[in-house]
Design a protein around this motif. Sequence first.
Motif: not given
Length: 221
Positions: A130, A156-159, A163-165, A186-188, A208
Amino acid sequence: MNNNPPNSYIEHTNLKPALCDRDIDQLITEAKSYNFLGICVPPFWVKKASRDIADTAIQLVTVIGFPLGYHRTETKIKEIELALADGADEVDMVANISAFKSGMNWPKIEMAKCAKLAHEHSKILKVIVETALLTSDELAELSKIVSDSGADFIKTSTGFATRGASVDDIRIMKRNISSDVGIKASGGIKTLAELRAMVEAGADRIGTSSGPSIMKELENE
């Protein structure tokens, strides 16, 4: 992009609230149509998805300790056991950022326990850090912890954060992990240009929900 097509990086993802069976059916249909590397679904839908992609090479991914990561380790272990029994090939486990920011060594111990379990079943563990919650220095430090823990990927991220990656995230991760640890952005990530930028920065996987529209962009080039 090492001449690899975009679909070879994409884990087609749907983790939205109020997800239902027709959303899973659509995700799988699209993944088959575009020959995506994998699909990422909530734990509840792993068993169904496993049946529905049994005749394909699509990797089945689910999430653990999602989305905040401060479940007890015993809970995450049980989640992983259930996910693998239901047919998951890979598990994306949210790191305990609360423990990390408290200066505890427990996140590394937890990652190692989860990696050991996944590897005992010849499966893959990714650790979600995250990045939106971390400074650049914290991301560098946590990337080293993930790398040393035995995890297969850092993600990178959960979404579900602010923000995302970002390309900068990927570059920081790349500098602080060993060569045998992969990176999942991942994320955005919604466009072909964004996917290419992440891959060029060092990402090995792309999570994605915009896989079909990215592939349509490619078709129109």
